[in-house]
Design a protein around this motif. Structure first.
Motif, PDB file in Angstrom:
ATOM      1  N   GLY A  31       0.927  -1.309  -0.012  1.00 25.54           N
ATOM      2  CA  GLY A  31       0.058   0.049   0.075  1.00 25.54           C
ATOM      3  C   GLY A  31       0.846   1.164  -0.117  1.00 25.54           C
ATOM      4  O   GLY A  31       0.565   2.387  -0.724  1.00 25.54           O
ATOM      5  N   LEU A  32       1.922   1.311   0.888  1.00 23.54           N
ATOM      6  CA  LEU A  32       2.906   2.483   0.749  1.00 23.54           C
ATOM      7  C   LEU A  32       3.401   2.691  -0.415  1.00 23.54           C
ATOM      8  O   LEU A  32       3.556   3.827  -0.808  1.00 23.54           O
ATOM      9  N   PHE A  33       3.724   1.586  -1.350  1.00 20.46           N
ATOM     10  CA  PHE A  33       4.581   1.910  -2.605  1.00 20.46           C
ATOM     11  C   PHE A  33       3.318   2.098  -3.489  1.00 20.46           C
ATOM     12  O   PHE A  33       3.887   3.113  -4.443  1.00 20.46           O
ATOM     13  N   ALA A  34       2.104   1.806  -3.510  1.00 16.60           N
ATOM     14  CA  ALA A  34       1.027   2.176  -4.138  1.00 16.60           C
ATOM     15  C   ALA A  34       0.886   3.579  -3.947  1.00 16.60           C
ATOM     16  O   ALA A  34       0.362   4.297  -5.082  1.00 16.60           O
ATOM     17  N   MET A  35       0.689   4.089  -2.994  1.00 17.24           N
ATOM     18  CA  MET A  35       0.796   5.416  -2.549  1.00 17.24           C
ATOM     19  C   MET A  35       1.859   6.481  -3.000  1.00 17.24           C
ATOM     20  O   MET A  35       1.502   7.538  -3.461  1.00 17.24           O
ATOM     21  N   SER A  36       2.966   5.760  -3.169  1.00 18.84           N
ATOM     22  CA  SER A  36       3.941   6.591  -3.520  1.00 18.84           C
ATOM     23  C   SER A  36       4.042   6.618  -4.885  1.00 18.84           C
ATOM     24  O   SER A  36       4.860   7.566  -5.714  1.00 18.84           O
ATOM     25  N   THR A  37       3.476   5.824  -5.867  1.00 14.87           N
ATOM     26  CA  THR A  37       3.530   6.150  -7.206  1.00 14.87           C
ATOM     27  C   THR A  37       2.079   6.642  -7.763  1.00 14.87           C
ATOM     28  O   THR A  37       1.573   6.220  -8.848  1.00 14.87           O
ATOM     29  N   ALA A  38       1.541   7.404  -6.987  1.00 17.77           N
ATOM     30  CA  ALA A  38       0.095   7.811  -7.367  1.00 17.77           C
ATOM     31  C   ALA A  38       0.079   9.174  -8.307  1.00 17.77           C
ATOM     32  O   ALA A  38      -0.859   9.679  -8.686  1.00 17.77           O
ATOM     33  N   ARG A  71       3.683  15.784  -5.079  1.00 17.80           N
ATOM     34  CA  ARG A  71       5.145  15.230  -5.149  1.00 17.80           C
ATOM     35  C   ARG A  71       5.568  15.080  -3.566  1.00 17.80           C
ATOM     36  O   ARG A  71       6.238  14.141  -3.422  1.00 17.80           O
ATOM     37  N   ILE A  72       5.466  16.135  -2.773  1.00 16.00           N
ATOM     38  CA  ILE A  72       5.871  15.831  -1.419  1.00 16.00           C
ATOM     39  C   ILE A  72       5.328  14.505  -0.525  1.00 16.00           C
ATOM     40  O   ILE A  72       5.756  13.755  -0.041  1.00 16.00           O
ATOM     41  N   LEU A  73       3.986  14.402  -0.878  1.00 17.77           N
ATOM     42  CA  LEU A  73       3.272  13.352  -0.279  1.00 17.77           C
ATOM     43  C   LEU A  73       3.834  12.021  -0.933  1.00 17.77           C
ATOM     44  O   LEU A  73       4.004  11.181   0.072  1.00 17.77           O
ATOM     45  N   ARG A  74       4.299  11.785  -2.031  1.00 14.59           N
ATOM     46  CA  ARG A  74       4.865  10.858  -2.866  1.00 14.59           C
ATOM     47  C   ARG A  74       5.912  10.516  -2.165  1.00 14.59           C
ATOM     48  O   ARG A  74       6.455   9.096  -1.887  1.00 14.59           O
ATOM     49  N   ILE A  75       6.893  11.481  -2.039  1.00 14.97           N
ATOM     50  CA  ILE A  75       8.238  11.334  -1.177  1.00 14.97           C
ATOM     51  C   ILE A  75       7.897  10.803   0.159  1.00 14.97           C
ATOM     52  O   ILE A  75       8.759  10.117   0.502  1.00 14.97           O
ATOM     53  N   VAL A  76       7.084  11.479   0.758  1.00 10.78           N
ATOM     54  CA  VAL A  76       6.930  10.801   2.199  1.00 10.78           C
ATOM     55  C   VAL A  76       6.602   9.252   2.054  1.00 10.78           C
ATOM     56  O   VAL A  76       6.894   8.433   3.036  1.00 10.78           O
ATOM     57  N   PHE A  77       5.685   9.126   1.316  1.00 14.76           N
ATOM     58  CA  PHE A  77       5.224   7.518   0.978  1.00 14.76           C
ATOM     59  C   PHE A  77       6.303   6.711   0.761  1.00 14.76           C
ATOM     60  O   PHE A  77       6.527   5.411   1.228  1.00 14.76           O
ATOM     61  N   ARG A  78       7.053   7.110  -0.205  1.00 12.65           N
ATOM     62  CA  ARG A  78       8.453   6.334  -0.507  1.00 12.65           C
ATOM     63  C   ARG A  78       9.380   6.201   0.570  1.00 12.65           C
ATOM     64  O   ARG A  78       9.759   4.854   0.789  1.00 12.65           O
TER      65      ARG A  78
END
Length: 176
Positions: A31-38, A71-78
């Motif tokens: 789920g975290l990787f999926a959120m990071s590629t949103a 972009r910031i949210l995707r970085i946080v999830f990554r």
């Protein structure tokens, strides 16, 4: 407080809770990787916005909103996904008996006498604070012989002076 002690204290948490960490990390990484590629959703929304603007259905904005925040949210999830991946690896190694943090705690820890009651170890630090911490069946806090049978309830505990939650039960000696 020693910075290296702090690093091993932080690493000791997933190592001491290996069974739970494998399940938590295993189920959350996807789920975290999926959120990071949103980003694909944002790109599709941007193309839909351009079509609407071309057809005259939407007003053109000077700057698309949400790109920086996305972009910031995707970085946080990554970052969270890679941290959970590291916790998964530490948990698996701990379950298989690799002493990731135990050797450091054993070498640099302060010895004291404690009591073992089932899966719980109670000991008092040199400052007089009493701790009762879990040493569970799957990832026991015993070093150097992880499979040593500890008879009786008196044990010798070695803990990091700045972080007493990071401890091992010394299997080479009995209580003092």
């Amino acid at each position: 407080m020693n910075p290296l002690d702090t690093v091993f204290w932080l690493l000791n948490f997933p190592a001491a809770h290996g069974y739970a960490m494998v399940f938590i990390a295993g189920f959350s990484i996807l789920g975290l990787f999926a959120m990071s590629t949103a980003g694909g959703v944002v790109r599709r929304t941007a193309s839909l916005r351009s079509v609407r603007e071309r057809e005259g259905l939407a007003v053109a904005e000077a700057r698309p909103r949400g790109e920086v925040g996305g972009r910031i949210l995707r970085i946080v999830f990554r970052v969270l996904a890679f941290l959970m991946l590291a916790n998964l690896v530490i948990g698996i190694l701990s379950l298989t008996g690799v002493p990731l943090t135990r050797a450091y705690i054993y070498e640099n820890g302060v010895p004291t006498t404690g009591t073992k009651d089932g899966d719980w170890v109670t000991f008092t630090t040199s400052s007089g604070v009493e701790y009762t911490i879990e040493s569970n069946f799957f990832t026991p806090a015993v070093y150097p012989d992880r499979d040593a049978y500890l008879s009786g309830e008196q044990v010798v505990v070695r803990y990091l002076p700045g972080h007493p939650q990071a401890f091992v039960i010394d299997s080479t000696q009995g209580p003092r």
